[in-house]
Design a protein around this motif. Structure first.
Motif, PDB file in Angstrom:
ATOM      1  N   MET A   1       0.849  -1.188   0.000  1.00 44.62           N
ATOM      2  CA  MET A   1       0.000   0.000   0.000  1.00 44.62           C
ATOM      3  C   MET A   1       0.885   1.238   0.000  1.00 44.62           C
ATOM      4  SD  MET A   1      -3.204   1.099   2.425  1.00 44.62           S
ATOM      5  CE  MET A   1      -4.020  -0.425   2.031  1.00 44.62           C
ATOM      6  N   ILE A   2       0.533   2.191  -0.839  1.00 46.19           N
ATOM      7  CA  ILE A   2       1.284   3.436  -0.948  1.00 46.19           C
ATOM      8  C   ILE A   2       0.727   4.434   0.055  1.00 46.19           C
ATOM      9  CG2 ILE A   2       1.920   5.326  -2.498  1.00 46.19           C
ATOM     10  CD1 ILE A   2       1.291   3.338  -4.839  1.00 46.19           C
ATOM     11  N   GLU A   3       1.594   5.038   0.853  1.00 49.06           N
ATOM     12  CA  GLU A   3       1.150   6.067   1.799  1.00 49.06           C
ATOM     13  C   GLU A   3       1.355   7.439   1.175  1.00 49.06           C
ATOM     14  OE1 GLU A   3       0.943   4.562   6.210  1.00 49.06           O
ATOM     15  OE2 GLU A   3       2.937   5.292   5.685  1.00 49.06           O
ATOM     16  N   VAL A   4       0.280   8.201   1.157  1.00 51.42           N
ATOM     17  CA  VAL A   4       0.270   9.518   0.524  1.00 51.42           C
ATOM     18  C   VAL A   4      -0.289  10.528   1.524  1.00 51.42           C
ATOM     19  CG1 VAL A   4      -0.623  10.875  -1.412  1.00 51.42           C
ATOM     20  CG2 VAL A   4      -0.097   8.451  -1.735  1.00 51.42           C
ATOM     21  N   ALA A   5       0.346  11.687   1.576  1.00 51.43           N
ATOM     22  CA  ALA A   5      -0.128  12.772   2.439  1.00 51.43           C
ATOM     23  C   ALA A   5      -0.860  13.802   1.587  1.00 51.43           C
ATOM     24  CB  ALA A   5       1.046  13.426   3.157  1.00 51.43           C
ATOM     25  N   ALA A   6      -1.933  14.359   2.140  1.00 46.78           N
ATOM     26  CA  ALA A   6      -2.704  15.401   1.458  1.00 46.78           C
ATOM     27  C   ALA A   6      -2.900  16.567   2.412  1.00 46.78           C
ATOM     28  CB  ALA A   6      -4.059  14.859   1.015  1.00 46.78           C
ATOM     29  N   ALA A   7      -2.748  17.773   1.890  1.00 43.58           N
ATOM     30  CA  ALA A   7      -2.901  18.980   2.709  1.00 43.58           C
ATOM     31  C   ALA A   7      -4.215  19.671   2.379  1.00 43.58           C
ATOM     32  CB  ALA A   7      -1.739  19.934   2.469  1.00 43.58           C
ATOM     33  N   ILE A   8      -4.991  19.920   3.411  1.00 42.47           N
ATOM     34  CA  ILE A   8      -6.193  20.734   3.263  1.00 42.47           C
ATOM     35  C   ILE A   8      -5.783  22.128   3.731  1.00 42.47           C
ATOM     36  CG2 ILE A   8      -8.580  21.047   3.982  1.00 42.47           C
ATOM     37  CD1 ILE A   8      -8.633  17.942   4.363  1.00 42.47           C
ATOM     38  N   ILE A   9      -5.337  22.916   2.746  1.00 42.42           N
ATOM     39  CA  ILE A   9      -4.702  24.207   3.019  1.00 42.42           C
ATOM     40  C   ILE A   9      -5.729  25.322   2.943  1.00 42.42           C
ATOM     41  CG2 ILE A   9      -2.923  25.827   2.244  1.00 42.42           C
ATOM     42  CD1 ILE A   9      -1.668  23.352   0.759  1.00 42.42           C
ATOM     43  N   HIS A  10      -5.742  26.168   3.959  1.00 41.51           N
ATOM     44  CA  HIS A  10      -6.633  27.325   3.917  1.00 41.51           C
ATOM     45  C   HIS A  10      -5.800  28.600   3.836  1.00 41.51           C
ATOM     46  CE1 HIS A  10      -5.897  28.570   8.109  1.00 41.51           C
ATOM     47  NE2 HIS A  10      -5.834  27.279   8.359  1.00 41.51           N
ATOM     48  N   ASN A  11      -6.397  29.607   3.212  1.00 44.39           N
ATOM     49  CA  ASN A  11      -5.748  30.915   3.135  1.00 44.39           C
ATOM     50  C   ASN A  11      -6.361  31.846   4.177  1.00 44.39           C
ATOM     51  OD1 ASN A  11      -8.214  31.766   2.025  1.00 44.39           O
ATOM     52  ND2 ASN A  11      -7.415  31.921  -0.059  1.00 44.39           N
TER      53      ASN A  11
ATOM     54  N   LEU B   1       4.791   9.716   0.910  1.00 46.25           N
ATOM     55  CA  LEU B   1       5.705   9.785   2.046  1.00 46.25           C
ATOM     56  C   LEU B   1       6.963   8.989   1.724  1.00 46.25           C
ATOM     57  CD1 LEU B   1       2.723   9.966   3.698  1.00 46.25           C
ATOM     58  CD2 LEU B   1       4.364   9.977   5.532  1.00 46.25           C
ATOM     59  N   GLU B   2       8.111   9.544   2.045  1.00 43.59           N
ATOM     60  CA  GLU B   2       9.365   8.815   1.922  1.00 43.59           C
ATOM     61  C   GLU B   2       9.554   7.973   3.171  1.00 43.59           C
ATOM     62  OE1 GLU B   2      12.337  11.800   1.151  1.00 43.59           O
ATOM     63  OE2 GLU B   2      11.560  12.180  -0.856  1.00 43.59           O
ATOM     64  N   ASP B   3      10.405   6.953   3.092  1.00 41.69           N
ATOM     65  CA  ASP B   3      10.652   6.073   4.234  1.00 41.69           C
ATOM     66  C   ASP B   3      11.038   6.873   5.468  1.00 41.69           C
ATOM     67  OD1 ASP B   3      10.098   3.788   2.788  1.00 41.69           O
ATOM     68  OD2 ASP B   3      12.198   3.343   2.338  1.00 41.69           O
ATOM     69  N   GLY B   4      10.319   6.642   6.559  1.00 42.34           N
ATOM     70  CA  GLY B   4      10.619   7.298   7.822  1.00 42.34           C
ATOM     71  C   GLY B   4      10.190   8.744   7.924  1.00 42.34           C
ATOM     72  N   GLU B   5       9.551   9.279   6.898  1.00 42.14           N
ATOM     73  CA  GLU B   5       9.161  10.687   6.886  1.00 42.14           C
ATOM     74  C   GLU B   5       7.837  10.881   7.625  1.00 42.14           C
ATOM     75  OE1 GLU B   5       9.318  14.151   3.511  1.00 42.14           O
ATOM     76  OE2 GLU B   5       8.287  12.300   2.947  1.00 42.14           O
ATOM     77  N   GLU B   6       7.761  11.916   8.422  1.00 40.67           N
ATOM     78  CA  GLU B   6       6.523  12.276   9.108  1.00 40.67           C
ATOM     79  C   GLU B   6       5.620  13.055   8.143  1.00 40.67           C
ATOM     80  OE1 GLU B   6       5.669  11.398  12.231  1.00 40.67           O
ATOM     81  OE2 GLU B   6       7.549  10.283  12.403  1.00 40.67           O
ATOM     82  N   VAL B   7       4.307  12.937   8.336  1.00 45.35           N
ATOM     83  CA  VAL B   7       3.350  13.570   7.426  1.00 45.35           C
ATOM     84  C   VAL B   7       3.568  15.081   7.302  1.00 45.35           C
ATOM     85  CG1 VAL B   7       0.893  14.049   7.009  1.00 45.35           C
ATOM     86  CG2 VAL B   7       1.635  11.744   7.660  1.00 45.35           C
ATOM     87  N   PRO B   8       3.709  15.837   8.407  1.00 44.28           N
ATOM     88  CA  PRO B   8       3.917  17.285   8.242  1.00 44.28           C
ATOM     89  C   PRO B   8       5.171  17.619   7.423  1.00 44.28           C
ATOM     90  CG  PRO B   8       3.296  16.790  10.503  1.00 44.28           C
ATOM     91  CD  PRO B   8       3.572  15.470   9.832  1.00 44.28           C
ATOM     92  N   ASP B   9       6.246  16.854   7.622  1.00 42.80           N
ATOM     93  CA  ASP B   9       7.474  17.094   6.858  1.00 42.80           C
ATOM     94  C   ASP B   9       7.255  16.794   5.376  1.00 42.80           C
ATOM     95  OD1 ASP B   9       8.859  17.780   9.196  1.00 42.80           O
ATOM     96  OD2 ASP B   9       9.422  15.694   9.570  1.00 42.80           O
ATOM     97  N   CYS B  10       6.548  15.714   5.084  1.00 46.08           N
ATOM     98  CA  CYS B  10       6.230  15.362   3.703  1.00 46.08           C
ATOM     99  C   CYS B  10       5.434  16.476   3.036  1.00 46.08           C
ATOM    100  CB  CYS B  10       5.453  14.051   3.672  1.00 46.08           C
ATOM    101  SG  CYS B  10       4.802  13.604   2.042  1.00 46.08           S
ATOM    102  N   LEU B  11       4.426  16.974   3.745  1.00 44.38           N
ATOM    103  CA  LEU B  11       3.586  18.024   3.156  1.00 44.38           C
ATOM    104  C   LEU B  11       4.366  19.307   2.898  1.00 44.38           C
ATOM    105  CD1 LEU B  11       0.288  17.414   5.122  1.00 44.38           C
ATOM    106  CD2 LEU B  11       0.744  16.912   2.710  1.00 44.38           C
ATOM    107  N   ARG B  12       5.212  19.688   3.841  1.00 40.48           N
ATOM    108  CA  ARG B  12       6.032  20.892   3.611  1.00 40.48           C
ATOM    109  C   ARG B  12       6.926  20.699   2.392  1.00 40.48           C
ATOM    110  NH1 ARG B  12       5.688  21.332   9.391  1.00 40.48           N
ATOM    111  NH2 ARG B  12       7.352  19.807   9.689  1.00 40.48           N
ATOM    112  N   ARG B  13       7.564  19.529   2.278  1.00 38.44           N
ATOM    113  CA  ARG B  13       8.453  19.234   1.147  1.00 38.44           C
ATOM    114  C   ARG B  13       7.681  19.204  -0.170  1.00 38.44           C
ATOM    115  NH1 ARG B  13       9.011  14.716  -1.368  1.00 38.44           N
ATOM    116  NH2 ARG B  13       8.129  13.410   0.290  1.00 38.44           N
ATOM    117  N   GLU B  14       6.591  18.459  -0.197  1.00 37.98           N
ATOM    118  CA  GLU B  14       5.827  18.300  -1.439  1.00 37.98           C
ATOM    119  C   GLU B  14       5.226  19.617  -1.932  1.00 37.98           C
ATOM    120  OE1 GLU B  14       5.333  15.860  -3.581  1.00 37.98           O
ATOM    121  OE2 GLU B  14       6.187  14.144  -2.519  1.00 37.98           O
ATOM    122  N   LEU B  15       4.697  20.417  -1.033  1.00 37.74           N
ATOM    123  CA  LEU B  15       4.077  21.676  -1.464  1.00 37.74           C
ATOM    124  C   LEU B  15       5.122  22.675  -1.954  1.00 37.74           C
ATOM    125  CD1 LEU B  15       0.978  22.221  -1.546  1.00 37.74           C
ATOM    126  CD2 LEU B  15       1.628  20.256  -0.199  1.00 37.74           C
TER     127      LEU B  15
END
Length: 129
Positions: A1-11, A38-52
């Motif tokens: 299973m692929i783990e994916v992070a999604a950000a519900i971003i508000h302005n 998500l990369e191996d060992g990456e936390e969701v908030p870190d993934c979202l900051r990197r991806e965005l």
């Protein structure tokens, strides 16, 4: 299973950022809450900051877990982990998407979303769920 992070971003106006997957991508033409794998060992908030930063050139502050949804797309399964986030800075420049919109929560049902994102759309439309 692929783990994916999604950000519900508000302005600052309370609108939510959605993005349309570009041609050539899985689920092309459908809208989603932006994020990525998500990369191996990456936390969701870190993934979202990197991806965005990579995909949209924006700085966000993920501040609260929103929910998890598992979806089987037939050839692959994903676990989509959504977090609420606030836009801190940056002008959106797209690389993985072909369009974006800032919309009010009650406008989300006007867009065709990727199936894995739909439970989050429904929850935003009806916060009592």
């Amino acid at each position: 299973m692929i783990e994916v992070a999604a950000a519900i971003i508000h302005n600052a106006e309370g609108q939510i950022l959605i993005a349309r997957r570009r041609e050539g991508k899985s689920q092309a033409g459908l809208w989603e809450f932006p994020g990525g794998k998500l990369e191996d060992g990456e936390e969701v908030p870190d993934c979202l900051r990197r991806e965005l930063m990579e995909e949209m050139s924006i700085v966000i502050h993920p501040y609260a877990a929103f929910g998890v949804n598992e979806h089987d797309y037939g050839g692959f399964k994903i676990r989509l982990i959504a977090w609420k986030a606030e836009l801190l800075e940056g002008q959106i420049r797209l690389s993985d998407h072909d369009a974006f919109r800032w919309v009010a929560a009650n406008e989300l049902d006007a867009f065709a979303f990727a199936p894995a994102d739909l439970p989050f759309v429904h929850r935003l439309l009806d916060p009592l769920q």
